[in-house]
Design a protein around this motif. Sequence first.
Motif, PDB file in Angstrom:
ATOM      1  N   MET A   1      -4.120   5.081   3.980  1.00 20.80           N
ATOM      2  CA  MET A   1      -3.718   4.325   2.992  1.00 20.80           C
ATOM      3  C   MET A   1      -4.777   2.853   3.161  1.00 20.80           C
ATOM      4  O   MET A   1      -4.395   2.240   4.274  1.00 20.80           O
ATOM      5  CB  MET A   1      -2.336   3.852   2.876  1.00 20.80           C
ATOM      6  N   PRO A   2      -5.468   2.633   2.311  1.00 22.16           N
ATOM      7  CA  PRO A   2      -6.431   1.398   2.335  1.00 22.16           C
ATOM      8  C   PRO A   2      -5.871   0.155   1.758  1.00 22.16           C
ATOM      9  O   PRO A   2      -6.508  -0.504   0.995  1.00 22.16           O
ATOM     10  CB  PRO A   2      -7.729   1.853   1.365  1.00 22.16           C
ATOM     11  N   LEU A   3      -5.053  -0.092   2.451  1.00 24.19           N
ATOM     12  CA  LEU A   3      -4.488  -1.461   2.389  1.00 24.19           C
ATOM     13  C   LEU A   3      -5.656  -2.399   3.066  1.00 24.19           C
ATOM     14  O   LEU A   3      -5.704  -2.435   4.418  1.00 24.19           O
ATOM     15  CB  LEU A   3      -3.251  -1.675   2.930  1.00 24.19           C
ATOM     16  N   TYR A   4      -6.179  -3.192   2.382  1.00 20.84           N
ATOM     17  CA  TYR A   4      -7.159  -3.885   3.010  1.00 20.84           C
ATOM     18  C   TYR A   4      -6.757  -5.286   3.730  1.00 20.84           C
ATOM     19  O   TYR A   4      -7.392  -5.856   4.743  1.00 20.84           O
ATOM     20  CB  TYR A   4      -8.272  -4.504   1.913  1.00 20.84           C
ATOM     21  N   LYS A   5      -5.926  -5.952   2.953  1.00 23.23           N
ATOM     22  CA  LYS A   5      -5.262  -7.338   3.509  1.00 23.23           C
ATOM     23  C   LYS A   5      -3.780  -7.462   3.245  1.00 23.23           C
ATOM     24  O   LYS A   5      -3.650  -7.088   1.903  1.00 23.23           O
ATOM     25  CB  LYS A   5      -6.159  -8.315   3.047  1.00 23.23           C
ATOM     26  N   PHE A   6      -2.955  -8.075   4.113  1.00 25.96           N
ATOM     27  CA  PHE A   6      -1.518  -8.473   3.800  1.00 25.96           C
ATOM     28  C   PHE A   6      -1.506  -9.602   4.559  1.00 25.96           C
ATOM     29  O   PHE A   6      -1.308  -9.500   5.714  1.00 25.96           O
ATOM     30  CB  PHE A   6      -0.849  -7.333   4.121  1.00 25.96           C
ATOM     31  N   VAL A   7      -1.442 -10.817   3.844  1.00 27.11           N
ATOM     32  CA  VAL A   7      -1.358 -12.052   4.743  1.00 27.11           C
ATOM     33  C   VAL A   7      -0.426 -12.990   3.954  1.00 27.11           C
ATOM     34  O   VAL A   7      -0.097 -12.891   2.758  1.00 27.11           O
ATOM     35  CB  VAL A   7      -2.504 -12.847   4.885  1.00 27.11           C
ATOM     36  N   THR A   8       0.370 -13.650   4.900  1.00 26.91           N
ATOM     37  CA  THR A   8       1.319 -14.765   4.314  1.00 26.91           C
ATOM     38  C   THR A   8       0.789 -16.188   4.249  1.00 26.91           C
ATOM     39  O   THR A   8       0.245 -16.500   5.424  1.00 26.91           O
ATOM     40  CB  THR A   8       2.617 -14.746   5.207  1.00 26.91           C
ATOM     41  N   LEU A   9       0.675 -16.556   3.183  1.00 22.79           N
ATOM     42  CA  LEU A   9       0.034 -18.097   2.815  1.00 22.79           C
ATOM     43  C   LEU A   9       1.404 -18.758   2.601  1.00 22.79           C
ATOM     44  O   LEU A   9       2.110 -18.668   2.207  1.00 22.79           O
ATOM     45  CB  LEU A   9      -0.699 -17.969   1.601  1.00 22.79           C
ATOM     46  N   ASN A  10       1.452 -20.020   3.099  1.00 24.60           N
ATOM     47  CA  ASN A  10       2.402 -20.896   3.055  1.00 24.60           C
ATOM     48  C   ASN A  10       3.807 -20.409   3.486  1.00 24.60           C
ATOM     49  O   ASN A  10       3.482 -19.237   4.230  1.00 24.60           O
ATOM     50  CB  ASN A  10       2.595 -21.339   1.608  1.00 24.60           C
ATOM     51  N   ASP A  11       4.856 -20.841   3.072  1.00 25.39           N
ATOM     52  CA  ASP A  11       6.038 -20.235   3.759  1.00 25.39           C
ATOM     53  C   ASP A  11       6.435 -18.877   3.004  1.00 25.39           C
ATOM     54  O   ASP A  11       7.268 -18.269   3.450  1.00 25.39           O
ATOM     55  CB  ASP A  11       7.360 -21.285   3.575  1.00 25.39           C
ATOM     56  N   ASP A  12       6.059 -19.054   1.628  1.00 30.94           N
ATOM     57  CA  ASP A  12       6.804 -17.719   0.775  1.00 30.94           C
ATOM     58  C   ASP A  12       5.876 -17.184  -0.043  1.00 30.94           C
ATOM     59  O   ASP A  12       6.233 -16.549  -1.138  1.00 30.94           O
ATOM     60  CB  ASP A  12       7.992 -18.350  -0.060  1.00 30.94           C
ATOM     61  N   THR A  13       4.607 -17.168   0.301  1.00 29.72           N
ATOM     62  CA  THR A  13       3.444 -16.764  -0.790  1.00 29.72           C
ATOM     63  C   THR A  13       2.691 -15.399   0.275  1.00 29.72           C
ATOM     64  O   THR A  13       2.156 -15.694   1.078  1.00 29.72           O
ATOM     65  CB  THR A  13       2.385 -17.676  -0.950  1.00 29.72           C
ATOM     66  N   GLN A  14       2.705 -14.371  -0.429  1.00 35.39           N
ATOM     67  CA  GLN A  14       1.946 -13.127  -0.016  1.00 35.39           C
ATOM     68  C   GLN A  14       0.889 -12.720  -0.889  1.00 35.39           C
ATOM     69  O   GLN A  14       0.970 -12.895  -1.972  1.00 35.39           O
ATOM     70  CB  GLN A  14       2.936 -12.001  -0.082  1.00 35.39           C
ATOM     71  N   LEU A  15      -0.145 -12.461  -0.040  1.00 32.18           N
ATOM     72  CA  LEU A  15      -1.561 -11.909  -0.499  1.00 32.18           C
ATOM     73  C   LEU A  15      -1.759 -10.741   0.006  1.00 32.18           C
ATOM     74  O   LEU A  15      -1.993 -10.560   1.040  1.00 32.18           O
ATOM     75  CB  LEU A  15      -2.615 -12.954  -0.318  1.00 32.18           C
ATOM     76  N   LEU A  16      -2.104  -9.721  -1.018  1.00 33.03           N
ATOM     77  CA  LEU A  16      -2.483  -8.273  -0.784  1.00 33.03           C
ATOM     78  C   LEU A  16      -3.451  -7.918  -1.578  1.00 33.03           C
ATOM     79  O   LEU A  16      -3.744  -8.059  -2.364  1.00 33.03           O
ATOM     80  CB  LEU A  16      -1.300  -7.318  -1.031  1.00 33.03           C
ATOM     81  N   VAL A  17      -4.573  -7.218  -0.784  1.00 36.63           N
ATOM     82  CA  VAL A  17      -5.610  -6.632  -1.189  1.00 36.63           C
ATOM     83  C   VAL A  17      -5.841  -5.169  -1.044  1.00 36.63           C
ATOM     84  O   VAL A  17      -5.539  -4.994   0.023  1.00 36.63           O
ATOM     85  CB  VAL A  17      -6.949  -7.372  -0.748  1.00 36.63           C
ATOM     86  N   TRP A  18      -6.265  -4.426  -1.992  1.00 31.95           N
ATOM     87  CA  TRP A  18      -6.290  -2.815  -1.712  1.00 31.95           C
ATOM     88  C   TRP A  18      -7.682  -2.498  -2.097  1.00 31.95           C
ATOM     89  O   TRP A  18      -8.339  -2.704  -2.819  1.00 31.95           O
ATOM     90  CB  TRP A  18      -5.310  -2.389  -2.712  1.00 31.95           C
ATOM     91  N   LYS A  19      -8.188  -1.700  -1.268  1.00 30.13           N
ATOM     92  CA  LYS A  19      -9.683  -1.032  -1.644  1.00 30.13           C
ATOM     93  C   LYS A  19      -9.396   0.205  -1.944  1.00 30.13           C
ATOM     94  O   LYS A  19      -8.701   1.180  -1.188  1.00 30.13           O
ATOM     95  CB  LYS A  19     -10.449  -0.911   0.008  1.00 30.13           C
ATOM     96  N   ILE A  20      -9.836   0.325  -3.233  1.00 32.45           N
ATOM     97  CA  ILE A  20      -9.505   1.577  -3.939  1.00 32.45           C
ATOM     98  C   ILE A  20     -10.511   2.866  -3.660  1.00 32.45           C
ATOM     99  O   ILE A  20     -11.611   2.749  -3.908  1.00 32.45           O
ATOM    100  CB  ILE A  20      -9.626   1.389  -5.600  1.00 32.45           C
ATOM    101  N   THR A  21      -9.973   3.901  -2.745  1.00 35.01           N
ATOM    102  CA  THR A  21     -10.806   4.893  -2.295  1.00 35.01           C
ATOM    103  C   THR A  21     -10.200   6.171  -2.866  1.00 35.01           C
ATOM    104  O   THR A  21     -10.856   7.124  -2.729  1.00 35.01           O
ATOM    105  CB  THR A  21     -10.833   4.837  -0.820  1.00 35.01           C
ATOM    106  N   GLU A  22      -9.186   6.135  -3.263  1.00 36.28           N
ATOM    107  CA  GLU A  22      -8.208   7.405  -3.614  1.00 36.28           C
ATOM    108  C   GLU A  22      -8.834   7.881  -4.955  1.00 36.28           C
ATOM    109  O   GLU A  22      -8.946   6.960  -5.811  1.00 36.28           O
ATOM    110  CB  GLU A  22      -6.783   7.208  -3.550  1.00 36.28           C
ATOM    111  N   SER A  23      -8.480   9.256  -5.244  1.00 35.06           N
ATOM    112  CA  SER A  23      -8.474   9.710  -6.775  1.00 35.06           C
ATOM    113  C   SER A  23      -7.443   9.041  -7.350  1.00 35.06           C
ATOM    114  O   SER A  23      -6.428   8.628  -6.816  1.00 35.06           O
ATOM    115  CB  SER A  23      -8.606  11.069  -6.603  1.00 35.06           C
ATOM    116  N   HIS A  24      -7.516   9.222  -8.762  1.00 34.97           N
ATOM    117  CA  HIS A  24      -6.264   8.875  -9.616  1.00 34.97           C
ATOM    118  C   HIS A  24      -5.024   9.796  -9.161  1.00 34.97           C
ATOM    119  O   HIS A  24      -3.934   9.326  -9.136  1.00 34.97           O
ATOM    120  CB  HIS A  24      -6.822   9.273 -11.024  1.00 34.97           C
ATOM    121  N   ASP A  25      -5.364  11.089  -9.055  1.00 37.84           N
ATOM    122  CA  ASP A  25      -4.149  12.067  -8.847  1.00 37.84           C
ATOM    123  C   ASP A  25      -3.623  11.567  -7.427  1.00 37.84           C
ATOM    124  O   ASP A  25      -2.235  11.497  -7.351  1.00 37.84           O
ATOM    125  CB  ASP A  25      -4.879  13.548  -8.587  1.00 37.84           C
TER     126      ASP A  25
END
Length: 213
Positions: A1-25
């Motif tokens: 699963m290409p989860l590119y980034k999952f970081v916590t900013l501040n006390d309660d802020t989450q940043l998530l980035v996905w690199k889309i390599t999968e097919s639609h299906d």
Amino acid sequence: MPLYKFVTLNDDTQLLVWKITESHDALFEQVRLKDVCLTRVDGMKSEQHRRGFLSVRMLLQEAGYTDFDLYYTDDGKPHLKNGKNISITHSHQFSAIIISSRNVGIDIEMQREKIMKIACKFCNSEFSYLQPERKDHYIKMLTAIWGVKEALFKMISLPGISFKNHIDVDAFMLNDANGTATVTFEKMNTNYTFLFEEIEGFTLVYSFEATNI
């Protein structure tokens, strides 16, 4: 699963980035969608758009939510049922979300030469510090400025705001990876902070009200 980034900013802020390599299906098999979203995906003519939509739902699941936790208000702004704020973006092979108790905005844009042709449509005060003669630098700066204005527009969610006339991005340096901006519109005169980073030829921007970071 290409989860590119999952970081916590501040006390309660989450940043998530996905690199889309999968097919639609492949993406479709891994997410649960509300009936209205199933209909929406079925109506999308663009394969890229469908994959972007589904990858955002993958990010929701990574953050502990599902499509059933997400809803939109009449102004088109997304929210989570637990009261958290969320902002969403996707472009080509990347998607991203930011979740916080604060009001937040996010945008990701591919760095492309064509942005130079439309700079006059979204920049005004920014021309005082831009350097068109430095082509690559100019493209990156313009992409960051567009991303800031898009992220702020998502936060404010008011009709009639002009990127060029109502949102001013103060002078910043690419190496700083952050900056400030002001929105002046009707009774608004609000300051914001933003952070940005380059990801494989894209610029990711996320913004907060100035007192919140």
